[in-house]
Enzyme design. Sequence first.
Site, PDB file in Angstrom:
ATOM      1  N   ASN A   9      22.218 -12.659 -41.789  1.00  0.00           N
ATOM      2  CA  ASN A   9      21.932 -12.230 -43.166  1.00  0.00           C
ATOM      3  C   ASN A   9      22.674 -10.914 -43.374  1.00  0.00           C
ATOM      4  OD1 ASN A   9      20.867 -11.317 -45.557  1.00  0.00           O
ATOM      5  ND2 ASN A   9      18.768 -11.036 -44.781  1.00  0.00           N
ATOM      6  N   TRP A  10      23.809 -11.008 -44.061  1.00  0.00           N
ATOM      7  CA  TRP A  10      24.655  -9.807 -44.204  1.00  0.00           C
ATOM      8  C   TRP A  10      24.070  -8.807 -45.190  1.00  0.00           C
ATOM      9  CZ3 TRP A  10      30.480 -11.721 -44.553  1.00  0.00           C
ATOM     10  CH2 TRP A  10      30.788 -12.434 -43.376  1.00  0.00           C
ATOM     11  N   LYS A  11      23.083  -9.242 -45.957  1.00  0.00           N
ATOM     12  CA  LYS A  11      22.498  -8.385 -47.008  1.00  0.00           C
ATOM     13  C   LYS A  11      23.609  -7.886 -47.947  1.00  0.00           C
ATOM     14  CE  LYS A  11      18.619  -7.580 -43.986  1.00  0.00           C
ATOM     15  NZ  LYS A  11      17.495  -6.743 -43.562  1.00  0.00           N
ATOM     16  N   HIS A  95      12.878 -13.500 -48.815  1.00  0.00           N
ATOM     17  CA  HIS A  95      13.068 -12.394 -47.866  1.00  0.00           C
ATOM     18  C   HIS A  95      12.159 -11.226 -48.271  1.00  0.00           C
ATOM     19  CE1 HIS A  95      14.854  -9.084 -45.674  1.00  0.00           C
ATOM     20  NE2 HIS A  95      15.348  -9.990 -44.862  1.00  0.00           N
ATOM     21  N   GLU A  97      12.612  -8.169 -48.419  1.00  0.00           N
ATOM     22  CA  GLU A  97      13.228  -7.185 -49.325  1.00  0.00           C
ATOM     23  C   GLU A  97      13.169  -7.670 -50.773  1.00  0.00           C
ATOM     24  OE1 GLU A  97      16.909  -6.796 -47.146  1.00  0.00           O
ATOM     25  OE2 GLU A  97      15.799  -5.800 -45.540  1.00  0.00           O
ATOM     26  N   GLU A 167       9.427 -13.085 -40.158  1.00  0.00           N
ATOM     27  CA  GLU A 167      10.011 -11.749 -40.088  1.00  0.00           C
ATOM     28  C   GLU A 167       8.939 -10.706 -40.367  1.00  0.00           C
ATOM     29  OE1 GLU A 167      14.530 -11.868 -40.732  1.00  0.00           O
ATOM     30  OE2 GLU A 167      13.602 -11.699 -42.693  1.00  0.00           O
ATOM     31  N   GLY A 173      15.002  -4.027 -39.605  1.00  0.00           N
ATOM     32  CA  GLY A 173      15.866  -2.863 -39.746  1.00  0.00           C
ATOM     33  C   GLY A 173      15.306  -1.597 -39.125  1.00  0.00           C
ATOM     34  N   SER A 212      15.114  -6.918 -36.186  1.00  0.00           N
ATOM     35  CA  SER A 212      15.734  -6.140 -35.112  1.00  0.00           C
ATOM     36  C   SER A 212      16.127  -6.970 -33.897  1.00  0.00           C
ATOM     37  CB  SER A 212      14.842  -4.967 -34.701  1.00  0.00           C
ATOM     38  OG  SER A 212      14.652  -4.083 -35.801  1.00  0.00           O
ATOM     39  N   GLY A 233      19.845  -9.518 -39.203  1.00  0.00           N
ATOM     40  CA  GLY A 233      20.388  -8.609 -40.204  1.00  0.00           C
ATOM     41  C   GLY A 233      21.482  -7.740 -39.612  1.00  0.00           C
ATOM     42  N   GLY A 234      21.110  -6.519 -39.234  1.00  0.00           N
ATOM     43  CA  GLY A 234      22.084  -5.527 -38.779  1.00  0.00           C
ATOM     44  C   GLY A 234      23.066  -6.043 -37.739  1.00  0.00           C
TER      45      GLY A 234
HETATM   46  P1  PGA Z   1      17.387  -6.828 -39.047  1.00  0.00           P
HETATM   47  O1  PGA Z   1      17.110  -7.704 -40.375  1.00  0.00           O
HETATM   48  O2  PGA Z   1      17.923  -7.788 -38.017  1.00  0.00           O
HETATM   49  O3  PGA Z   1      18.387  -5.815 -39.462  1.00  0.00           O
HETATM   50  O4  PGA Z   1      16.079  -6.252 -38.630  1.00  0.00           O
HETATM   51  C1  PGA Z   1      16.584  -9.001 -40.305  1.00  0.00           C
HETATM   52  C2  PGA Z   1      16.434  -9.554 -41.690  1.00  0.00           C
HETATM   53  O5  PGA Z   1      16.072  -8.797 -42.608  1.00  0.00           O
HETATM   54  O6  PGA Z   1      16.655 -10.759 -41.923  1.00  0.00           O
END
Ligand code: PGA
Length: 249
Positions: A9-11, A95, A97, A167, A173, A212, A233-234
């Site tokens: 997930n590149w956001k 998600h 967010e 999640e 994050g 994470s 994500g990251g």
């Molecule tokens: P993260 O994000 O790996 O940076 O914790 C995961 C996500 O939000 O899908």
Amino acid sequence: MRRPIVAGNWKMNGTQSEAAALIEGIRSGLADVKNAEVVVCPPFTLISLVAAALDGSGISYGAQNLNVYDAGAYTGEVSGPMLRDLGCTYVIVGHSERRALYGESDDVVAEKFRAAQQHGLVPILCVGETLEQRVDNDTETVIARQLDAVVDTVGIEAFGQAVIAYEPVWAIGTGMTATPEQAQAVHQFIRDKLAALDGAIADGLRLQYGGSVKGANAQGLFGQPDIDGGLIGGASLHAEEFLNVCRAG
Ligand code: PGA
């Protein structure tokens, strides 16, 4: 046997040149990803470029969100038919967010899940509790509510063509990954809950862990019986780190 699925997930990250370099890096290390299905979910602006760059690689791609409507006066929004037109296989819905920053309710998430499937997209449905909810022992109540909203809208059969990502919000994050045991407990709760409605669908459903995940902790998480890969994500923004996660699948 459920094939693990690792999705990046590149956001809201990436220019065209960064995306091209990232895909090139992922492709160049793919040979020793033996097991997992690999997926990338770039921002809308990069989907066409990523689609072309992935051609022939076996990597799937998807989007991070969609609107519940197909077309019309919804400035700034992107619909299921548009994503299908770009060849997307997957779309992330719900998600944390989007729930927290854009006010997406359980009902809106359920409608997005339905819209995705209506257009042949496989939803990756995100569920998860906040730290406060975990401390209050509300994890299972929260996850049950998030799942029920979707099951009530689309029915259990719809989960035959879906992925769920657990999640925990406190792990996204933050560098604070859930332990494999903590994650497994919630994954088992999700699978058992859905199995009460349809055993075969629950058994075939792929449940990703997200929050994470990186190369160093992926193996412990993915080794759990009810964890079928991850939503990343990251670490998905760095080819070698993402590949290390994929290799753990
Ligand atoms: P993260 O994000 O790996 O940076 O914790 C995961 C996500 O939000 O899908």
